[in-house]
Motif scaffolding. Structure first.
Motif, PDB file in Angstrom:
ATOM      1  N   GLN A 509       0.897  -1.197  -0.007  1.00  0.00           N
ATOM      2  CA  GLN A 509      -0.124   0.082   0.232  1.00  0.00           C
ATOM      3  C   GLN A 509       0.911   1.494  -0.203  1.00  0.00           C
ATOM      4  O   GLN A 509       2.186   1.114   0.507  1.00  0.00           O
ATOM      5  CB  GLN A 509      -0.826   0.031   1.122  1.00  0.00           C
ATOM      6  N   THR A 510       0.256   2.281  -0.395  1.00  0.00           N
ATOM      7  CA  THR A 510       0.857   3.583  -0.401  1.00  0.00           C
ATOM      8  C   THR A 510       1.337   3.868   0.888  1.00  0.00           C
ATOM      9  O   THR A 510       0.663   3.790   1.846  1.00  0.00           O
ATOM     10  CB  THR A 510       0.055   4.737  -0.852  1.00  0.00           C
ATOM     11  N   GLY A 511       2.400   4.394   1.422  1.00  0.00           N
ATOM     12  CA  GLY A 511       3.269   4.776   2.558  1.00  0.00           C
ATOM     13  C   GLY A 511       3.885   3.649   3.283  1.00  0.00           C
ATOM     14  O   GLY A 511       4.263   3.842   4.583  1.00  0.00           O
ATOM     15  N   THR A 512       3.691   2.416   2.462  1.00  0.00           N
ATOM     16  CA  THR A 512       4.614   1.337   3.356  1.00  0.00           C
ATOM     17  C   THR A 512       6.062   1.776   3.174  1.00  0.00           C
ATOM     18  O   THR A 512       6.475   2.148   2.322  1.00  0.00           O
ATOM     19  CB  THR A 512       4.169   0.262   2.408  1.00  0.00           C
ATOM     20  N   PRO A 513       6.695   1.437   4.309  1.00  0.00           N
ATOM     21  CA  PRO A 513       8.441   1.604   4.333  1.00  0.00           C
ATOM     22  C   PRO A 513       9.087   1.029   3.069  1.00  0.00           C
ATOM     23  O   PRO A 513       8.642   0.005   3.108  1.00  0.00           O
ATOM     24  CB  PRO A 513       8.625   1.270   5.885  1.00  0.00           C
ATOM     25  N   ASP A 514       9.974   1.624   2.511  1.00  0.00           N
ATOM     26  CA  ASP A 514      10.772   1.178   1.513  1.00  0.00           C
ATOM     27  C   ASP A 514      10.019   0.733   0.252  1.00  0.00           C
ATOM     28  O   ASP A 514      10.482   0.100  -0.428  1.00  0.00           O
ATOM     29  CB  ASP A 514      11.493  -0.092   2.147  1.00  0.00           C
ATOM     30  N   ALA A 515       8.668   1.231   0.322  1.00  0.00           N
ATOM     31  CA  ALA A 515       7.788   0.762  -1.024  1.00  0.00           C
ATOM     32  C   ALA A 515       8.413   1.530  -1.957  1.00  0.00           C
ATOM     33  O   ALA A 515       9.027   2.814  -1.872  1.00  0.00           O
ATOM     34  CB  ALA A 515       6.399   1.233  -0.879  1.00  0.00           C
ATOM     35  N   VAL A 516       8.277   0.856  -3.443  1.00  0.00           N
ATOM     36  CA  VAL A 516       8.959   1.587  -4.693  1.00  0.00           C
ATOM     37  C   VAL A 516       7.705   1.783  -5.594  1.00  0.00           C
ATOM     38  O   VAL A 516       6.799   0.679  -5.693  1.00  0.00           O
ATOM     39  CB  VAL A 516       9.862   0.769  -5.473  1.00  0.00           C
ATOM     40  N   LEU A 517       7.632   3.006  -6.000  1.00  0.00           N
ATOM     41  CA  LEU A 517       6.485   3.238  -6.849  1.00  0.00           C
ATOM     42  C   LEU A 517       6.713   2.647  -8.514  1.00  0.00           C
ATOM     43  O   LEU A 517       7.677   3.164  -9.128  1.00  0.00           O
ATOM     44  CB  LEU A 517       6.289   4.806  -7.188  1.00  0.00           C
ATOM     45  N   GLN A 518       6.201   1.335  -8.407  1.00  0.00           N
ATOM     46  CA  GLN A 518       6.593   0.786  -9.939  1.00  0.00           C
ATOM     47  C   GLN A 518       5.720   1.320 -11.100  1.00  0.00           C
ATOM     48  O   GLN A 518       6.105   1.380 -12.304  1.00  0.00           O
ATOM     49  CB  GLN A 518       6.405  -0.995  -9.915  1.00  0.00           C
ATOM     50  N   PHE A 519       4.414   1.566 -10.798  1.00  0.00           N
ATOM     51  CA  PHE A 519       3.673   2.254 -11.941  1.00  0.00           C
ATOM     52  C   PHE A 519       3.008   3.313 -11.339  1.00  0.00           C
ATOM     53  O   PHE A 519       1.973   3.300 -10.811  1.00  0.00           O
ATOM     54  CB  PHE A 519       2.421   1.138 -12.312  1.00  0.00           C
ATOM     55  N   PRO A 520       3.517   4.694 -11.630  1.00  0.00           N
ATOM     56  CA  PRO A 520       2.572   5.860 -11.550  1.00  0.00           C
ATOM     57  C   PRO A 520       1.386   5.743 -12.126  1.00  0.00           C
ATOM     58  O   PRO A 520       1.132   5.238 -13.247  1.00  0.00           O
ATOM     59  CB  PRO A 520       3.651   6.849 -11.979  1.00  0.00           C
ATOM     60  N   GLU A 521       0.327   6.462 -11.565  1.00  0.00           N
ATOM     61  CA  GLU A 521      -0.798   6.818 -11.988  1.00  0.00           C
ATOM     62  C   GLU A 521      -0.854   7.049 -13.484  1.00  0.00           C
ATOM     63  O   GLU A 521       0.078   8.058 -14.087  1.00  0.00           O
ATOM     64  CB  GLU A 521      -1.725   7.679 -10.932  1.00  0.00           C
ATOM     65  N   PHE A 522      -1.947   6.588 -14.107  1.00  0.00           N
ATOM     66  CA  PHE A 522      -1.859   6.914 -15.603  1.00  0.00           C
ATOM     67  C   PHE A 522      -3.826   7.117 -16.027  1.00  0.00           C
ATOM     68  O   PHE A 522      -4.401   6.397 -15.538  1.00  0.00           O
ATOM     69  CB  PHE A 522      -1.329   5.827 -16.259  1.00  0.00           C
TER      70      PHE A 522
END
Length: 817
Positions: A509-522
């Protein structure tokens, strides 16, 4: 004078008010099926009508008394029927028309708004009948189409995975249909085939060229419509049992079909099971992890009424497909297997002989499930009709590639699709047949409990509206139309992280520590206008010329704009481009067809210019070295440029009138694909001049001997020998070794078959024997993806990658009851 006029009126008025008229209705047949759009006319009058798509007609207002009614259709023998029309009554007449000896009378339903004759359609269309499909024994349905239609090829990943290409274009540019419904099953992927039961098909129709007018996006290269078999009108229970065996990979298939008809209802059920172990050739031996298992169920119910028809159907498909990776020992070239995560590919244990020949599915495999339920109907509305279609599909794709966690899917994607279509076939006005319609689909894609995420969760809504018309002026048939499409694609931010217990990736989920945004919104809309205009000039009943100009449209698919991760089954990291524009093509087709007494001649030429053409290219760094994001996997990034494809298909079939036992069939297909990205071509010193995955010159020549008549219990006896010739492909996309040179090769194939009668006329056995690659030729198709499964710079035997299947002898038996 006034008195005379009044007397005349008094005499004629009762006759005018109470004219004695009757009506005639019925059905026009061709063999056991209704003949669409046949003409019905009362001789000596202007009264007439046309049958509907199922051959039913109704003609009112016929003067009472003895009349002659003419029934006719192009390329069918006309029939005159004498009828005593009775005042105030409606009579039923059923007639059967015999076809003329020409294939131009074929009725097609693909690529046009309503069923039409092959000769009247200016777009190149090929038809494969049920008997042809049964005779062309193959490991999958796409390979059968490749054998039967010049200009069609397939990208393959082993015997059971084939993706169709038409005139050098494939993937989302070829729209695959099942009974008119677009097949939605992550078709952008290389490593799984078409989710359709080949044993249950009644015919296949192939449109070569843009068909965006009728189907919208993804029909840029053409359409392959696979139409299920429905038992013709025949009361009672009928069925068939098909068994098949292939010696090369031990493929064994069994299919049972049942058909029941009663009154206006028809029911068809079919169940199929296929399995195979690894295939082999003389260079690689058995190719590890190329076996499969496949299960299919199909159920269809249909009713034909005077008001039209309704058909309801459901299908289930489940394929367990092994995933080859090509790893092997550098010296012995024996295949090896992965037993640990992130291991050294060059130091894996050898695969033993039992693992190569077992029917058990290996731990590293993929599971493809496809469910489909749909309904299509046709309703008469006055002199016109309405067609409606609605269907739902679910495609579940799972890939298991973790050797230390066999039940953990690396890929787990669920694709849900709602298909819809409605069209109104307007009454014929001034000889013009016209149709207006709308179709499209709504789709959701969701990643489940996986560790790799090549594409995001997305929502897609697609709709298109079109108008189509056709008219005949004597020997000239003209048709064309326009279409407008809109596609909306949207997804939200998609984050990935690492599971602390397993070390694998997972969605977070958004805000999870060390999370990587793999697919930005589109969020984006794609729109396009497409259309076509063509004509057919019927020089004679057997000789005609066709010409067509079509503008095609294709919105970028999800992997081209959104991919950003590893597809473990393909062993490729895909990188998309969110700025891509839709593809638009402008294609010109010219065709010449002649069905003569002693021969059939067909010549089709095409030229296709594409704007914003999207293709894959291997990603390299500034020094020209391949970019490696995931060890042991290639990295490809999508590109976009202008492109041009041109070529031709020629067919010459000889069937001498005096030698009815002889057929000599020949075909040639040629396509050239040019990349028009001039800057890239100059920068690469010409390595990027050609488009990727373009098939070479292909010739096919078959000599077939058949015995007409019956010889005791035997009939339909034939034997054949075929040469399947591919020239070298030295015009390929060579930049960064995306493709390499492919030598030419010739395969010799043999075939034979017969039908065996029993004491019952309704029960008989058909036998087919086929030997492909008789001389066990070692070869690689340039469209074989396994050609590039190689981890070394050199090989002790000088042969790199994995080769195609060696000699294969197959036997098929079909018991009809």
């Amino acid at each position: 004078m006034r008195l005379l006029v009044l007397n005349i009126i008094c005499v004629l008025l009762p006759g005018l008010l109470f004219a004695q008229v009757g009506a005639v209705k019925g059905r026009i047949m061709a063999d056991t099926a209704g003949l669409p759009f046949a003409s019905v006319a009362v001789s000596g009058t202007k009264l007439g009508t046309r049958a509907d798509a199922n051959g039913y007609f109704e003609l009112k207002g016929i003067p009472a008394g003895n009349q002659v009614i003419n029934f006719s259709n192009v390329t069918f023998e006309s029939k005159r029927v004498k009828v005593n029309v009775i005042n105030g009554e409606q009579q039923t007449i059923n007639v059967s028309l015999k076809p003329l000896e020409t294939k131009l009378n074929e009725v097609i339903v693909t690529g046009v708004s309503r069923a039409t004759q092959l000769r009247k359609n200016p777009v190149p269309v090929a038809v494969l009948s049920k008997s042809t499909l049964e005779r062309q024994v193959s490991t999958n349905i796409i390979e059968s189409v490749v054998k039967g239609v010049p200009g069609v090829n397939a990208v393959t990943t082993g015997p059971n995975i084939s993706k169709p290409f038409i005139r050098g274009l494939g993937y989302n540019r070829v729209l695959t249909l099942y009974d008119g419904i677009r097949q939605e099953g992550q078709q952008w992927g290389d490593e799984h085939g078409i989710e359709i039961d080949a044993y249950g098909l009644g015919r296949v129709e192939v449109v070569k060229g843009p068909a965006s007018l009728t189907y919208g996006s993804d029909a840029l290269a053409g359409v392959i419509n696979m139409i299920p078999y429905i038992q013709p009108d025949s009361a009672g229970l009928k069925g068939d049992v098909t068994t098949e065996y292939h010696t090369n990979n031990g493929m064994a298939g069994t299919s049972i079909g049942l058909a029941y008809s009663k009154s206006d209802w028809k029911y068809n059920l079919r169940g199929t099971y296929k399995m195979a172990h690894d295939y082999r050739n003389r260079t690689d031996g058995y190719v590890y992890n190329s076996g499969f298992r496949e299960l299919n169920f199909t159920g269809i119910a249909r009713t034909d009424k005077n008001w039209g028809y309704t058909q309801i159907a459901a299908t289930l498909y489940h394929n367990l497909q092994e995933i080859p990776d090509g790893s092997r020992d550098s010296l012995t070239r024996r295949f090896t297997k992965q037993v640990a995560e992130n291991d050294d590919i060059k130091n894996r244990p050898l695969v033993n002989d039992d693992e190569l020949r077992t029917y058990s599915i290996a731990p590293l495999h993929q599971s493809i499930k496809h469910y489909r339920v749909y309904s299509q109907s046709r309703f008469k509305v006055g002199e016109g009709s309405i067609n409606a279609l609605v269907g739902v599909q679910q495609n579940i794709r799972q890939e298991y590639t973790h050797p230390t966690a066999l039940k953990q899917a690396a890929l787990d994607i669920v694709l849900n699709t709602l298909n819809y279509e409605a069209r109104y076939n307007l009454p014929v006005f001034a000889g013009i047949e016209s149709t207006i319609g709308a179709n499209g689909f709504y789709q959701t894609n969701r990643n489940k409990s996986a560790t790799d995420f090549p594409i995001p969760d997305y929502n897609l809504f697609d709709i298109g509206t079109y108008i189509f018309a056709k008219k005949s002026w004597g020997k000239v048939d003209v048709s064309g139309g326009l279409r407008y499409d809109n596609r909306h694609i949207k997804w939200n931010d998609f984050y990935v992280g690492t599971d602390s217990q397993t070390g694998f990736g997972k969605q977070v989920q958004t805000g999870t520590p060390d999370a990587v945004l793999q697919f930005p919104e589109f969020d984006k809309n794609y729109t396009g206008i497409s259309g076509s205009l063509g004509l057919t000039y019927n020089i004679t009943e057997r000789l005609l010329v066709k010409a067509n100009v079509a503008r095609g449209y294709r919105a970028p698919n999800i992997t081209e704009i959104g991919s950003n991760g590893l597809d473990p089954g393909a062993h490729i990291v895909y990188l998309g481009n969110r700025t891509f524009k839709p593809e638009f093509s402008l294609q010109q087709d010219v065709g010449f067809i002649a069905y003569l007494r002693h021969m059939d001649i067909m010549a089709e030429l095409f030229n296709n210019n594409i704007d914003n053409y999207i293709y894959q290219a291997r990603l390299t760094d500034a020094n020209g070295n391949p970019v490696v994001i995931v060890e042991g996997n290639s990295t490809y990034q999508y590109q976009q440029s202008k492109a041009r494809l041109y070529g031709a298909e020629f067919t010459l079939n000889l069937h001498p009138e005096g030698l009815k036992w002889l057929n000599f069939n020949n075909s040639l297909a040629y396509v050239r694909g040019i990349n028009k990205n001039e800057a890239l071509i100059e920068q690469s010193n010409g390595a990027a001049k050609y488009l990727p995955f373009i098939p070479p010159l292909h010739l096919r020549s078959q000599l077939r001997f058949k015995l007409n008549g019956e010889y005791g219990a035997f009939s339909k006896i034939y034997v054949g020998i075929e040469a399947d010739i591919y020239s070298e492909q030295d015009k390929f996309y060579a930049l960064d070794n995306t493709e390499t040179y492919t030598p030419g090769y010739t395969l010799i194939n043999l075939s034979a078959g017969t039908a065996i009668k029993t004491r019952s006329d309704k029960k008989y056995l058909e036998l087919f024997l086929q030997a492909d690659n008789v001389f066990d030729k070692v070869y690689q198709s340039n469209l074989n993806r396994l050609k590039y499964f190689e981890y070394y710079q050199s090989s002790p035997n000088g042969r790199m990658g994995i080769y195609n299947m060696g000699r294969n002898v197959s036997v098929k038996a079909i018991w009809h009851f």
